[in-house]
Design an enzyme around this catalytic site. Structure first.
Site, PDB file in Angstrom:
ATOM      1  CB  VAL A 108     -36.387 -51.622 -10.263  1.00  0.00           C
ATOM      2  CG1 VAL A 108     -35.809 -51.050  -8.989  1.00  0.00           C
ATOM      3  CG2 VAL A 108     -37.873 -51.320 -10.367  1.00  0.00           C
ATOM      4  CE  LYS A 165     -45.094 -53.245  -6.140  1.00  0.00           C
ATOM      5  NZ  LYS A 165     -44.675 -52.113  -6.945  1.00  0.00           N
ATOM      6  CE  LYS A 213     -47.365 -50.129  -4.720  1.00  0.00           C
ATOM      7  NZ  LYS A 213     -47.831 -49.427  -5.907  1.00  0.00           N
ATOM      8  N   GLY A 261     -41.533 -46.524 -12.047  1.00  0.00           N
ATOM      9  CA  GLY A 261     -40.599 -46.065 -13.073  1.00  0.00           C
ATOM     10  C   GLY A 261     -39.171 -46.253 -12.597  1.00  0.00           C
ATOM     11  N   GLY A 310     -43.223 -46.079  -4.679  1.00  0.00           N
ATOM     12  CA  GLY A 310     -42.052 -45.866  -5.532  1.00  0.00           C
ATOM     13  C   GLY A 310     -41.100 -44.797  -5.041  1.00  0.00           C
ATOM     14  NE  ARG A 313     -35.849 -64.601 -15.512  1.00  0.00           N
ATOM     15  CZ  ARG A 313     -37.136 -64.331 -15.509  1.00  0.00           C
ATOM     16  NH1 ARG A 313     -37.978 -65.196 -14.996  1.00  0.00           N
ATOM     17  NH2 ARG A 313     -37.606 -63.215 -16.019  1.00  0.00           N
ATOM     18  CB  ILE A 373     -43.549 -40.905  -2.472  1.00  0.00           C
ATOM     19  CG1 ILE A 373     -44.254 -40.582  -3.790  1.00  0.00           C
ATOM     20  CG2 ILE A 373     -43.921 -39.904  -1.386  1.00  0.00           C
ATOM     21  CD1 ILE A 373     -45.777 -40.674  -3.703  1.00  0.00           C
ATOM     22  N   GLY A 375     -47.429 -48.291 -21.592  1.00  0.00           N
ATOM     23  CA  GLY A 375     -46.499 -49.000 -20.700  1.00  0.00           C
ATOM     24  C   GLY A 375     -46.826 -48.822 -19.228  1.00  0.00           C
TER      25      GLY A 375
HETATM   26  N1  LIG Z   1     -41.115 -51.230 -12.197  1.00  0.00           N
HETATM   27  C1  LIG Z   1     -41.406 -50.316 -11.288  1.00  0.00           C
HETATM   28  O1  LIG Z   1     -41.657 -49.154 -11.594  1.00  0.00           O
HETATM   29  C2  LIG Z   1     -41.401 -50.691  -9.817  1.00  0.00           C
HETATM   30  C3  LIG Z   1     -41.720 -49.719  -8.851  1.00  0.00           C
HETATM   31  C4  LIG Z   1     -41.664 -50.050  -7.492  1.00  0.00           C
HETATM   32  C5  LIG Z   1     -41.327 -51.345  -7.129  1.00  0.00           C
HETATM   33  N2  LIG Z   1     -41.058 -52.279  -8.105  1.00  0.00           N
HETATM   34  C6  LIG Z   1     -40.685 -53.618  -7.678  1.00  0.00           C
HETATM   35  O2  LIG Z   1     -39.351 -53.854  -8.072  1.00  0.00           O
HETATM   36  C7  LIG Z   1     -39.165 -55.232  -8.370  1.00  0.00           C
HETATM   37  C8  LIG Z   1     -38.583 -55.380  -9.767  1.00  0.00           C
HETATM   38  O3  LIG Z   1     -39.465 -54.807 -10.702  1.00  0.00           O
HETATM   39  P1  LIG Z   1     -39.039 -54.562 -12.233  1.00  0.00           P
HETATM   40  O4  LIG Z   1     -40.133 -53.744 -12.813  1.00  0.00           O
HETATM   41  O5  LIG Z   1     -37.658 -54.088 -12.322  1.00  0.00           O
HETATM   42  O6  LIG Z   1     -39.129 -56.045 -12.808  1.00  0.00           O
HETATM   43  P2  LIG Z   1     -38.503 -56.595 -14.168  1.00  0.00           P
HETATM   44  O7  LIG Z   1     -38.231 -55.498 -15.127  1.00  0.00           O
HETATM   45  O8  LIG Z   1     -39.376 -57.722 -14.594  1.00  0.00           O
HETATM   46  O9  LIG Z   1     -37.082 -57.184 -13.714  1.00  0.00           O
HETATM   47  C9  LIG Z   1     -36.974 -58.330 -12.931  1.00  0.00           C
HETATM   48  C10 LIG Z   1     -35.518 -58.802 -12.943  1.00  0.00           C
HETATM   49  O10 LIG Z   1     -35.419 -59.949 -12.107  1.00  0.00           O
HETATM   50  C11 LIG Z   1     -34.780 -61.000 -12.796  1.00  0.00           C
HETATM   51  N3  LIG Z   1     -35.388 -62.269 -12.382  1.00  0.00           N
HETATM   52  C12 LIG Z   1     -36.692 -62.619 -12.463  1.00  0.00           C
HETATM   53  N4  LIG Z   1     -36.873 -63.860 -11.979  1.00  0.00           N
HETATM   54  C13 LIG Z   1     -35.668 -64.289 -11.590  1.00  0.00           C
HETATM   55  C14 LIG Z   1     -35.196 -65.483 -11.031  1.00  0.00           C
HETATM   56  N5  LIG Z   1     -36.029 -66.498 -10.759  1.00  0.00           N
HETATM   57  N6  LIG Z   1     -33.872 -65.586 -10.750  1.00  0.00           N
HETATM   58  C15 LIG Z   1     -33.058 -64.568 -11.027  1.00  0.00           C
HETATM   59  N7  LIG Z   1     -33.433 -63.385 -11.578  1.00  0.00           N
HETATM   60  C16 LIG Z   1     -34.718 -63.286 -11.844  1.00  0.00           C
HETATM   61  C17 LIG Z   1     -35.001 -60.755 -14.271  1.00  0.00           C
HETATM   62  O11 LIG Z   1     -33.963 -61.360 -14.991  1.00  0.00           O
HETATM   63  P3  LIG Z   1     -33.887 -61.329 -16.583  1.00  0.00           P
HETATM   64  O12 LIG Z   1     -33.794 -59.876 -16.923  1.00  0.00           O
HETATM   65  O13 LIG Z   1     -32.630 -62.052 -16.913  1.00  0.00           O
HETATM   66  O14 LIG Z   1     -35.117 -61.971 -17.090  1.00  0.00           O
HETATM   67  C18 LIG Z   1     -35.006 -59.211 -14.303  1.00  0.00           C
HETATM   68  O15 LIG Z   1     -33.691 -58.753 -14.492  1.00  0.00           O
HETATM   69  C19 LIG Z   1     -40.523 -55.882  -8.159  1.00  0.00           C
HETATM   70  O16 LIG Z   1     -40.610 -56.379  -6.841  1.00  0.00           O
HETATM   71  C20 LIG Z   1     -41.499 -54.721  -8.307  1.00  0.00           C
HETATM   72  O17 LIG Z   1     -42.701 -54.906  -7.604  1.00  0.00           O
HETATM   73  C21 LIG Z   1     -41.085 -51.979  -9.423  1.00  0.00           C
END
Ligand SMILES: NC(=O)c1ccc[n+]([C@@H]2O[C@H](COP(=O)([O-])OP(=O)(O)OC[C@H]3O[C@@H](n4cnc5c(N)ncnc54)[C@H](OP(=O)(O)O)[C@@H]3O)[C@@H](O)[C@H]2O)c1
Length: 439
Positions: free
Chosen positions: A24, A116, A216, A313, A145, A55, A147, A198
């Protein structure tokens, strides 16, 4: 100053810090860079990324972060004087995300989040801090997401009393169900396909057990009914118990199986439940394909509203997050749940077992005399009458699949009948039941 008049002096850029640069976060960087000029014109001022944090500083994230200040310690985002908005994209209900959110709001910074789980568990406490500090808390990306359903309900439908809100709130489950529908795949094979594409995590628990959808749903319910967020009151049944025959029989009955999160408020209290349901083929939710999400809200003046789009996404989620940032740049914000936290009321949880409706029931039974009588007796004893009945040979050969539709009955009566049948020596595995969505 009139909102139509050009500002006498250009407004200063809105200064944004991004915490978490994963799927994201990377999408947000790309979007803010790609649409920078257009966004500045719409927002009335530029939106600048000032600092980023995650991180591992050395990880390749597929985006060039060199123009931005890197902070190893998220605390620096909270204390910096040159940051107006903190965007939390870390994830997890508690831990670093929650600490950052509390501290950022406490420091009077605006908070935008896609999280969420955190909003479902701590949204009220965070909203209370935002109110106290008179700073925005926005979470459009946390529900469905891309919407813009939070904005639509909070603003576009705000004149309506909403009777119920429901929908497909988890794209992974919808992808799996669509695979089962198209290919006759088993749940396990469809899950493997979702993982290969994925759409599902290696550990799919949050998605397939309905937990993500429950988060949600609880947020939607608070917003639609003006009630205090209560994730503990949401019950969730996932899709692990489904077999290929359920999808087939649902289709034979003119329905499709969808994981539906439903919240409804009536004189018995607030009902919030996530479970697989049979959706009539003439309802738009039956046609939501693949990993898409859809939300239906029924207002007493507007009627049925239907929103469909990508629930996850990088691009769609970034779209929702940046829309929140643009609102903040325009100074367009208000209470996170459409009214101050003190004005939200605590609706008692309605008894899920008291819900009356038609149900689909499926049993796999041994092919022997007397089994059908056992099923009808268990139903009769529980006060459930049967509307229709299908019996077919099992795919494996020796057993028989019984699929039946009940007349309207309370869910508790179905549970009582299935508790008896589940204990029978002639019933193979756990019986399955799903409510049939009433229109
Ligand atoms: N993916 C989706 O399509 C989607 C859709 C709607 C909502 N969301 C929400 O958006 C959020 C992020 O999702 P994502 O899919 O982007 O997750 P992700 O790809 O796993 O990315 C998480 C990021 O947070 C960082 N992080 C994790 N733990 C940390 C910590 N303790 N201290 C500092 N940084 C930390 C990670 O750092 P590193 O990269 O350095 O490891 C990474 O950059 C979540 O709440 C998810 O529910 C996601």
């Amino acid at each position: 100053m009139s909102p139509y008049s050009a500002p006498t002096a250009p407004r200063p850029p809105l200064r944004v810090a991004l915490a978490g640069i994963g799927v994201v976060g990377g999408g947000v960087v790309r979007l803010l860079e790609a649409n920078r000029e257009l966004i500045a014109r719409r927002a009335g001022r530029p939106i600048d990324i000032v600092a980023v944090s995650a991180r591992d500083r050395h990880k390749d994230r597929g985006v060039d972060l060199s123009p931005y200040r890197w902070e190893d310690d998220m605390e620096a985002l909270v204390s910096a004087d040159d940051i107006d908005v903190v965007v939390e994209m870390i994830g997890g209900a508690d831990g670093s995300a929650l600490t950052l959110a509390r501290r950022a709001l406490g420091a009077g910074k605006a908070l935008v989040t896609a999280n969420k789980a955190m909003i479902a568990h701590h949204g009220l406490a965070l909203a209370a801090i935002a109110e106290e500090k008179d700073t925005p808390l926005k979470y459009e990306a946390a529900v469905a997401g891309g919407i813009p359903v939070i904005k639509a309900i909070r603003e576009g439908a705000s004149a309506n009393e909403i009777a119920r809100v429901y929908g497909i709130l988890n794209g992974t489950c919808n992808y799996i169900l669509t695979q089962m529908e198209r290919n006759g795949a088993s749940f396990a094979d469809a899950l493997s396909a979702a993982q290969a594409e994925g759409y599902a995590e290696a550990d799919p628990t949050f998605d397939v057990d309905g937990i993500d959808a429950a988060h949600k749903l609880s947020i939607l319910a608070a917003l639609c009914f003006g009630t205090r967020l209560d994730i503990g009151a949401v019950t969730a049944d996932g899709i692990r118990g489904l077999i290929a025959a359920d999808i087939r029989e649902a289709e034979a009955l003119g329905h499709r199986v969808r994981l539906i999160g439903m919240a409804e408020r009536d004189e018995n209290g607030l009902y919030q439940h996530v479970q697989p349901c049979l959706v009539p083929a003439d309802h738009p939710l039956a046609y939501v394909p693949g990993a898409l999400n859809a939300v239906v809200a029924e207002g007493n003046f507007v009627g049925r509203l239907f929103f469909e789009g990508a629930g996850a996404g990088a691009g769609p989620t970034a779209s929702a997050i940046v829309a929140d940032i643009i609102d903040i740049a325009r100074d367009e914000y208000g209470p996170a749940f459409a009214m101050p936290v003190d004005a939200l009321d605590a609706a008692p949880a309605a008894d899920v077992g008291a819900r009356v409706g038609k149900h689909y029931v499926r049993l796999i039974v041994e092919d022997r005399i007397g089994v059908l009588a056992e099923i009808t007796a268990a139903m009769r004893d529980a006060g459930v009458s049967i509307e229709s009945f299908i019996q077919r040979g099992d795919d494996e050969g020796s057993d028989v699949v019984i699929a039946l539709v009940t007349h309207e009955s309370p869910a508790s009566a179905i549970h009582a009948a299935l508790a008896v049948l589940g204990a029978s020596d002639h019933v193979v595995g756990a019986p399955m039941h799903m409510p049939i969505l009433a229109l």
